[in-house]
Design a protein around this motif. Structure first.
Motif, PDB file in Angstrom:
ATOM      1  N   MET A   1      29.823  46.029  43.661  1.00 44.87           N
ATOM      2  CA  MET A   1      30.299  47.246  43.035  1.00 44.87           C
ATOM      3  C   MET A   1      31.556  47.685  43.781  1.00 44.87           C
ATOM      4  O   MET A   1      31.575  47.754  44.997  1.00 44.87           O
ATOM      5  CB  MET A   1      29.193  48.295  43.114  1.00 44.87           C
ATOM      6  CG  MET A   1      29.603  49.638  42.647  1.00 44.87           C
ATOM      7  SD  MET A   1      28.301  50.890  42.439  1.00 44.87           S
ATOM      8  CE  MET A   1      26.882  50.316  43.245  1.00 44.87           C
ATOM      9  N   ASN A   2      32.647  47.996  43.041  1.00 42.09           N
ATOM     10  CA  ASN A   2      33.865  48.391  43.726  1.00 42.09           C
ATOM     11  C   ASN A   2      33.777  49.831  44.219  1.00 42.09           C
ATOM     12  O   ASN A   2      32.937  50.608  43.781  1.00 42.09           O
ATOM     13  CB  ASN A   2      35.102  48.138  42.864  1.00 42.09           C
ATOM     14  CG  ASN A   2      35.234  49.099  41.693  1.00 42.09           C
ATOM     15  OD1 ASN A   2      34.773  50.233  41.744  1.00 42.09           O
ATOM     16  ND2 ASN A   2      35.881  48.638  40.640  1.00 42.09           N
ATOM     17  N   ALA A   3      34.673  50.177  45.138  1.00 39.46           N
ATOM     18  CA  ALA A   3      34.625  51.482  45.793  1.00 39.46           C
ATOM     19  C   ALA A   3      34.846  52.620  44.810  1.00 39.46           C
ATOM     20  O   ALA A   3      34.192  53.665  44.896  1.00 39.46           O
ATOM     21  CB  ALA A   3      35.659  51.535  46.913  1.00 39.46           C
ATOM     22  N   GLU A   4      35.758  52.426  43.845  1.00 37.08           N
ATOM     23  CA  GLU A   4      36.017  53.486  42.878  1.00 37.08           C
ATOM     24  C   GLU A   4      34.775  53.768  42.037  1.00 37.08           C
ATOM     25  O   GLU A   4      34.428  54.919  41.787  1.00 37.08           O
ATOM     26  CB  GLU A   4      37.191  53.108  41.983  1.00 37.08           C
ATOM     27  CG  GLU A   4      37.519  54.196  40.962  1.00 37.08           C
ATOM     28  CD  GLU A   4      38.674  53.807  40.069  1.00 37.08           C
ATOM     29  OE1 GLU A   4      39.772  53.591  40.574  1.00 37.08           O
ATOM     30  OE2 GLU A   4      38.442  53.717  38.849  1.00 37.08           O
ATOM     31  N   PHE A   5      34.079  52.718  41.621  1.00 37.62           N
ATOM     32  CA  PHE A   5      32.868  52.879  40.829  1.00 37.62           C
ATOM     33  C   PHE A   5      31.789  53.593  41.647  1.00 37.62           C
ATOM     34  O   PHE A   5      31.136  54.518  41.156  1.00 37.62           O
ATOM     35  CB  PHE A   5      32.371  51.519  40.338  1.00 37.62           C
ATOM     36  CG  PHE A   5      31.188  51.605  39.418  1.00 37.62           C
ATOM     37  CD1 PHE A   5      31.321  52.092  38.127  1.00 37.62           C
ATOM     38  CD2 PHE A   5      29.928  51.208  39.848  1.00 37.62           C
ATOM     39  CE1 PHE A   5      30.237  52.178  37.283  1.00 37.62           C
ATOM     40  CE2 PHE A   5      28.840  51.299  39.007  1.00 37.62           C
ATOM     41  CZ  PHE A   5      28.989  51.782  37.715  1.00 37.62           C
ATOM     42  N   ALA A   6      31.617  53.185  42.910  1.00 34.57           N
ATOM     43  CA  ALA A   6      30.626  53.827  43.782  1.00 34.57           C
ATOM     44  C   ALA A   6      30.960  55.296  43.980  1.00 34.57           C
ATOM     45  O   ALA A   6      30.069  56.158  43.981  1.00 34.57           O
ATOM     46  CB  ALA A   6      30.562  53.106  45.127  1.00 34.57           C
ATOM     47  N   GLU A   7      32.242  55.590  44.110  1.00 41.98           N
ATOM     48  CA  GLU A   7      32.689  56.978  44.287  1.00 41.98           C
ATOM     49  C   GLU A   7      32.374  57.808  43.046  1.00 41.98           C
ATOM     50  O   GLU A   7      31.902  58.946  43.146  1.00 41.98           O
ATOM     51  CB  GLU A   7      34.201  56.934  44.554  1.00 41.98           C
ATOM     52  CG  GLU A   7      34.812  58.227  44.968  1.00 41.98           C
ATOM     53  CD  GLU A   7      36.269  58.012  45.327  1.00 41.98           C
ATOM     54  OE1 GLU A   7      37.122  58.434  44.517  1.00 41.98           O
ATOM     55  OE2 GLU A   7      36.549  57.444  46.394  1.00 41.98           O
ATOM     56  N   ARG A   8      32.623  57.233  41.869  1.00 46.06           N
ATOM     57  CA  ARG A   8      32.349  57.942  40.622  1.00 46.06           C
ATOM     58  C   ARG A   8      30.856  58.187  40.445  1.00 46.06           C
ATOM     59  O   ARG A   8      30.435  59.258  40.013  1.00 46.06           O
ATOM     60  CB  ARG A   8      32.925  57.167  39.446  1.00 46.06           C
ATOM     61  CG  ARG A   8      34.463  57.173  39.462  1.00 46.06           C
ATOM     62  CD  ARG A   8      35.061  56.328  38.379  1.00 46.06           C
ATOM     63  NE  ARG A   8      34.808  56.947  37.087  1.00 46.06           N
ATOM     64  CZ  ARG A   8      35.025  56.358  35.928  1.00 46.06           C
ATOM     65  NH1 ARG A   8      35.483  55.127  35.902  1.00 46.06           N
ATOM     66  NH2 ARG A   8      34.782  56.973  34.802  1.00 46.06           N
ATOM     67  N   PRO A  57      30.832  63.173  50.660  1.00 48.68           N
ATOM     68  CA  PRO A  57      31.344  62.645  51.928  1.00 48.68           C
ATOM     69  C   PRO A  57      30.775  61.291  52.337  1.00 48.68           C
ATOM     70  O   PRO A  57      31.508  60.459  52.871  1.00 48.68           O
ATOM     71  CB  PRO A  57      30.954  63.717  52.948  1.00 48.68           C
ATOM     72  CG  PRO A  57      30.757  64.949  52.162  1.00 48.68           C
ATOM     73  CD  PRO A  57      30.264  64.509  50.814  1.00 48.68           C
ATOM     74  N   GLY A  58      29.494  61.041  52.082  1.00 47.62           N
ATOM     75  CA  GLY A  58      28.870  59.800  52.542  1.00 47.62           C
ATOM     76  C   GLY A  58      29.587  58.537  52.094  1.00 47.62           C
ATOM     77  O   GLY A  58      30.024  57.739  52.919  1.00 47.62           O
ATOM     78  N   PRO A  59      29.736  58.330  50.773  1.00 49.22           N
ATOM     79  CA  PRO A  59      30.436  57.121  50.328  1.00 49.22           C
ATOM     80  C   PRO A  59      31.884  57.071  50.805  1.00 49.22           C
ATOM     81  O   PRO A  59      32.391  56.014  51.163  1.00 49.22           O
ATOM     82  CB  PRO A  59      30.369  57.212  48.801  1.00 49.22           C
ATOM     83  CG  PRO A  59      29.172  58.053  48.526  1.00 49.22           C
ATOM     84  CD  PRO A  59      29.119  59.046  49.660  1.00 49.22           C
ATOM     85  N   MET A  60      32.558  58.216  50.834  1.00 54.66           N
ATOM     86  CA  MET A  60      33.948  58.246  51.288  1.00 54.66           C
ATOM     87  C   MET A  60      34.044  57.839  52.764  1.00 54.66           C
ATOM     88  O   MET A  60      34.923  57.078  53.159  1.00 54.66           O
ATOM     89  CB  MET A  60      34.533  59.638  51.066  1.00 54.66           C
ATOM     90  CG  MET A  60      35.998  59.777  51.437  1.00 54.66           C
ATOM     91  SD  MET A  60      36.314  60.173  53.178  1.00 54.66           S
ATOM     92  CE  MET A  60      35.401  61.670  53.397  1.00 54.66           C
ATOM     93  N   LEU A  61      33.118  58.321  53.583  1.00 59.30           N
ATOM     94  CA  LEU A  61      33.140  57.975  55.003  1.00 59.30           C
ATOM     95  C   LEU A  61      32.808  56.506  55.246  1.00 59.30           C
ATOM     96  O   LEU A  61      33.147  55.954  56.287  1.00 59.30           O
ATOM     97  CB  LEU A  61      32.174  58.872  55.784  1.00 59.30           C
ATOM     98  CG  LEU A  61      32.593  60.337  55.889  1.00 59.30           C
ATOM     99  CD1 LEU A  61      31.469  61.166  56.494  1.00 59.30           C
ATOM    100  CD2 LEU A  61      33.875  60.491  56.690  1.00 59.30           C
ATOM    101  N   ALA A  64      36.386  51.399  54.390  1.00 60.57           N
ATOM    102  CA  ALA A  64      37.048  50.777  55.538  1.00 60.57           C
ATOM    103  C   ALA A  64      38.115  51.731  56.078  1.00 60.57           C
ATOM    104  O   ALA A  64      38.838  52.370  55.306  1.00 60.57           O
ATOM    105  CB  ALA A  64      37.686  49.462  55.118  1.00 60.57           C
ATOM    106  N   ASP A  65      38.209  51.835  57.386  1.00 60.80           N
ATOM    107  CA  ASP A  65      39.152  52.765  58.003  1.00 60.80           C
ATOM    108  C   ASP A  65      40.600  52.297  57.942  1.00 60.80           C
ATOM    109  O   ASP A  65      41.518  53.111  57.927  1.00 60.80           O
ATOM    110  CB  ASP A  65      38.764  53.028  59.462  1.00 60.80           C
ATOM    111  CG  ASP A  65      37.497  53.850  59.573  1.00 60.80           C
ATOM    112  OD1 ASP A  65      37.210  54.641  58.655  1.00 60.80           O
ATOM    113  OD2 ASP A  65      36.788  53.696  60.578  1.00 60.80           O
ATOM    114  N   GLY A  66      40.842  50.991  57.899  1.00 64.45           N
ATOM    115  CA  GLY A  66      42.194  50.457  57.959  1.00 64.45           C
ATOM    116  C   GLY A  66      43.177  51.064  56.969  1.00 64.45           C
ATOM    117  O   GLY A  66      44.237  51.555  57.370  1.00 64.45           O
TER     118      GLY A  66
END
Length: 165
Positions: A1-8, A57-61, A64-66
């Motif tokens: 699952m991509n990050a944008e989808f997880a965020e949504r 905040p959880g998924p955003m945190l 990856a930090d880079g």
């Protein structure tokens, strides 16, 4: 699952929980901060743009930090912030105009700073050879500068006060 989808999905879950009165079936405490963090903005000059983001905040945190550190590092110079400020206030600018606005002594210094800003996706070169803020980055970058001003205590004297709940 991509990050944008997880965020949504996370944002939708937060909205559903809020609609249900905040009651959750969850029996164990969350391992990361709960709640919702967001920002929005609307600009009319030098172009029209509207942007709104809300994330838990959880998924955003967990990202990856880079990549986010690269953006923050690109803004960690007074010369680069001067370039961003000039582009935000005046729109697309030529290299000589940017060099003068940021008071840089040589084109080499200018291109060093532009390389960091373009590499982070903040600035782009348009078809005429001028530089501009990347439209999708404009409001987020202004939010970052506003948040930094808030943390530094610079907003306390504005007539419009931040809502601190």
């Amino acid at each position: 699952m991509n990050a944008e989808f997880a965020e949504r999905i996370a944002a939708l879950e937060a909205r559903v929980a809020a609609l249900e009165g905040g009651h959750s079936q969850q029996t164990e405490p969350a391992a990361s901060p709960g709640g919702l963090v967001g920002y929005h903005g609307e600009l009319t000059e030098p172009f029209e743009l509207s942007w709104a983001i809300s994330v838990t905040p959880g998924p955003m945190l967990a990202f990856a930090d880079g990549p986010r550190v690269e953006v923050l590092a690109a803004l960690s110079s007074t010369a680069r912030v001067a370039l961003v400020r000039t582009l935000a206030e005046k729109g697309a600018q030529t290299a000589p105009a940017l060099q003068e606005a940021a008071e840089l002594g040589s084109p080499g210094q200018l291109y060093h700073h532009l390389k960091a800003l373009t590499g982070a996706g903040i600035v782009e070169q348009d078809k005429r050879g001028s530089y501009r803020l990347r439209p999708a980055a404009t409001i987020p970058v202004l939010v970052l500068l506003t948040a930094a001003s808030d943390v530094a205590g610079q907003l306390k004297n504005l007539s419009v006060r931040p809502d601190r709940g």
